[in-house]
Design a protein around this motif. Structure first.
Motif, short mmCIF file in Angstrom:
data_model
loop_
_atom_site.label_atom_id
_atom_site.label_comp_id
_atom_site.label_asym_id
_atom_site.label_seq_id
_atom_site.Cartn_x
_atom_site.Cartn_y
_atom_site.Cartn_z
N ILE A 153 -27.54 21.18 -61.03
CA ILE A 153 -26.78 22.07 -61.90
C ILE A 153 -26.01 21.26 -62.94
CG2 ILE A 153 -24.90 23.75 -62.00
CD1 ILE A 153 -25.67 24.60 -59.15
N ALA A 154 -25.43 20.15 -62.51
CA ALA A 154 -24.54 19.38 -63.38
C ALA A 154 -25.25 18.87 -64.63
CB ALA A 154 -23.94 18.21 -62.61
N THR A 155 -26.51 18.47 -64.48
CA THR A 155 -27.24 17.89 -65.61
C THR A 155 -28.33 18.80 -66.17
OG1 THR A 155 -28.81 16.82 -64.10
CG2 THR A 155 -26.86 15.56 -64.74
N GLN A 156 -28.52 19.96 -65.56
CA GLN A 156 -29.59 20.90 -65.95
C GLN A 156 -30.94 20.19 -65.98
OE1 GLN A 156 -27.77 22.76 -69.63
NE2 GLN A 156 -28.37 24.62 -68.54
N GLU A 157 -31.22 19.49 -64.88
CA GLU A 157 -32.48 18.77 -64.75
C GLU A 157 -33.22 19.23 -63.50
OE1 GLU A 157 -31.87 14.38 -66.58
OE2 GLU A 157 -30.60 14.83 -64.85
N LYS A 158 -34.52 19.00 -63.50
CA LYS A 158 -35.37 19.38 -62.37
C LYS A 158 -36.48 18.35 -62.26
CE LYS A 158 -38.19 23.23 -60.61
NZ LYS A 158 -38.66 24.61 -60.83
N PHE A 159 -36.54 17.69 -61.10
CA PHE A 159 -37.50 16.60 -60.92
C PHE A 159 -38.23 16.73 -59.59
CE2 PHE A 159 -34.32 14.42 -63.71
CZ PHE A 159 -35.16 14.25 -64.81
N ALA A 160 -39.44 16.18 -59.58
CA ALA A 160 -40.26 16.18 -58.38
C ALA A 160 -40.16 14.84 -57.66
CB ALA A 160 -41.71 16.46 -58.74
N PHE A 161 -40.33 14.88 -56.34
CA PHE A 161 -40.50 13.66 -55.57
C PHE A 161 -41.39 14.00 -54.38
CE2 PHE A 161 -37.48 15.50 -52.72
CZ PHE A 161 -37.62 14.83 -51.51
N GLN A 162 -41.81 12.99 -53.63
CA GLN A 162 -42.64 13.21 -52.45
C GLN A 162 -41.96 12.66 -51.21
OE1 GLN A 162 -46.63 11.65 -53.15
NE2 GLN A 162 -47.33 13.74 -53.49
N ALA A 163 -41.93 13.45 -50.17
CA ALA A 163 -41.47 12.96 -48.88
C ALA A 163 -42.51 11.99 -48.32
CB ALA A 163 -41.25 14.12 -47.92
N PRO A 164 -42.12 11.07 -47.44
CA PRO A 164 -43.08 10.12 -46.87
C PRO A 164 -44.07 10.75 -45.91
CG PRO A 164 -40.81 9.34 -46.60
CD PRO A 164 -40.74 10.77 -47.03
N HIS A 165 -43.73 11.93 -45.39
CA HIS A 165 -44.60 12.58 -44.41
C HIS A 165 -44.78 14.06 -44.75
CE1 HIS A 165 -44.15 8.96 -42.07
NE2 HIS A 165 -42.84 9.13 -42.00
N PHE A 166 -45.89 14.62 -44.32
CA PHE A 166 -46.16 16.04 -44.47
C PHE A 166 -45.40 16.83 -43.39
CE2 PHE A 166 -49.14 14.35 -47.22
CZ PHE A 166 -50.05 15.26 -47.74
N PRO A 167 -45.29 18.16 -43.57
CA PRO A 167 -44.73 18.96 -42.46
C PRO A 167 -45.54 18.74 -41.19
CG PRO A 167 -45.02 20.29 -44.45
CD PRO A 167 -45.69 18.99 -44.72
N THR A 168 -44.88 18.70 -40.06
CA THR A 168 -45.61 18.54 -38.80
C THR A 168 -46.42 19.79 -38.49
OG1 THR A 168 -43.74 19.30 -37.49
CG2 THR A 168 -43.92 16.93 -37.87
N PHE A 169 -45.87 20.95 -38.84
CA PHE A 169 -46.61 22.21 -38.70
C PHE A 169 -46.05 23.23 -39.66
CE2 PHE A 169 -43.12 22.76 -35.67
CZ PHE A 169 -42.68 24.05 -35.95
N SER A 170 -46.83 24.24 -39.96
CA SER A 170 -46.36 25.37 -40.74
C SER A 170 -46.97 26.64 -40.17
CB SER A 170 -46.75 25.23 -42.22
OG SER A 170 -45.99 24.24 -42.86
#
Length: 386
Positions: A153-170
């Motif tokens: 909110i403070a900078t009005q920015e939106k960025f992507a990143f990747q977690a090191p692992h996938f969900p264990t289940f969904s």
């Protein structure tokens, strides 16, 4: 086809009544942080199903992860997770809740002195504790990938990143989708379409299996879109809707092929500056990008036009342009704006976005041909109302 490695360890638990099996998939002795959005899960009965399934599992709840999850909110969830010595995160809701939960899981594995926004900006998480999801809104495919997009909110920015692992289940129960509003369904269909196109709409001849798979998803979306606008679609339609979202971004249709993602980069900026739903921004940007980048995209547009939209007459350029028109008409049929003026986006937003891409010296897209100059042209093309 390029060399590639494919590994997706997420266990997909799909179908009616599967939430009741939730506790079977959480490791014994877990202290779980259950994350939620704004409360729709209480109205549609999902909350009751989840809490019943977790009756014998130690857990604490965190509420209020918003659409386009904000770092300001997630810092509070991370603090709660540390206070309660959480070692497992369970996201219950749509892709935004899960995206936020991925950052929570990463921050809980990191040095408490490190601000979680730094994880996003550097795209360098040191690890993450296990996390999983009960998905209630098909769109992002976040339930079977490591991707996350976080806003500030403070900078009005939106960025992507990747977690090191996938969900264990969904867990995906199509019955959870019946409470979605027409606007949510429309934006989600645009998001799923754009995910598929970002991996497909480059150049032909890279992989027959990937092309046909992506085209099959696009044809499915065309088939089910009008059915989802009916008062109560049947269960199989909802199942197709939910599974198509997952298959659109679980890295399967990206095997060995080039990818674009310039539309998403521009759409993220529009959302960060205006708050317009992510999927809705993609419906505006994608047709404009294709028109500006038509020299790069023409051959694949001709292929998609024939195979997905039935466009078979005219010169290659004429067919490519007709295909763009057909895609734009599909987005409009969902009830979405396809121009910036139609969405009431002020022209100052265009200027800010161009300056941001210029400052970053961005060169995005499958060939690195989309610089701030092209971004400016794309936004100008997307601006005038039809």
């Amino acid at each position: 086809m390029r060399n590639f490695e494919f590994f997706n360890p997420t266990r997909l638990i799909f179908g009616r009544g599967q939430i009741a099996r939730l506790a079977d998939h959480i490791p014994a002795g877990s202290q779980v942080l259950v994350t939620f959005g704004g409360g729709s899960v209480k109205r549609n009965g999902v909350y009751d199903q989840v809490t019943a399934a977790l009756k014998d599992v130690a857990h604490v709840e965190f509420w209020g992860i918003e659409a386009n999850p904000k770092i300001e909110t997630l810092r509070k969830a991370i603090a709660l997770g540390r206070e309660k010595h959480v070692n497992f995160v369970l996201a219950v809701g749509g892709g935004s809740v899960l995206d936020g939960s991925k950052l929570i899981a990463c921050a809980l594995a990191d040095d408490p002195a490190r601000d979680p926004w730094d994880i996003v900006l550097t795209r360098q998480p040191v690890g993450c504790i296990p996390y999983a999801s009960v998905m209630t809104l098909p769109a992002t495919g976040s339930e079977m990938n490591a991707n996350s997009v976080i806003s500030c909110i403070a900078t009005q920015e939106k960025f992507a990143f990747q977690a090191p692992h996938f969900p264990t289940f969904s867990i995906l129960d199509p019955d959870c989708c019946y409470s979605l509003s027409a606007a949510q369904v429309a934006a989600s269909l645009a998001d799923i379409t754009a995910h598929t196109l970002e991996q497909y709409m480059t150049w032909p001849g890279q992989s027959r299996p990937m092309d046909r798979w992506a085209e099959g998803l696009l044809l499915t979306l065309k088939d089910i879109a009008p059915l989802l606008r009916e008062p109560k679609p049947d269960y199989d339609t909802m199942a197709d809707y939910m599974l198509t979202a997952t298959l659109g971004l679980n890295e399967m249709i990206a095997m060995g092929v080039s990818q674009d993602w310039a539309t998403h980069a521009i759409g993220h900026e529009i959302t960060a500056l205006t708050g317009i739903a992510h999927g809705a921004t993609l419906a505006i940007v994608f047709p404009a990008l294709l028109r500006v980048m038509i020299d790069d995209k023409e051959a694949k547009l001709v292929q998609m036009g024939e195979r997905v939209f039935g466009v078979t007459e005219g010169t290659p350029r004429e067919r490519a342009l007709k295909t763009i028109d057909a895609l734009e008409a599909f987005f409009a049929s969902l009830g979405l704006a396809t121009r910036l003026e139609e969405a009431k986006v002020d022209v100052s937003v265009d200027q800010t976005i161009v300056e941001r891409f210029k400052a970053r010296k961005a060169a995005i897209g499958e060939r690195g041909h989309v610089t701030w100059v092209e971004v400016e042209k794309i936004l100008a093309t997307a601006r005038p109302a039809k």
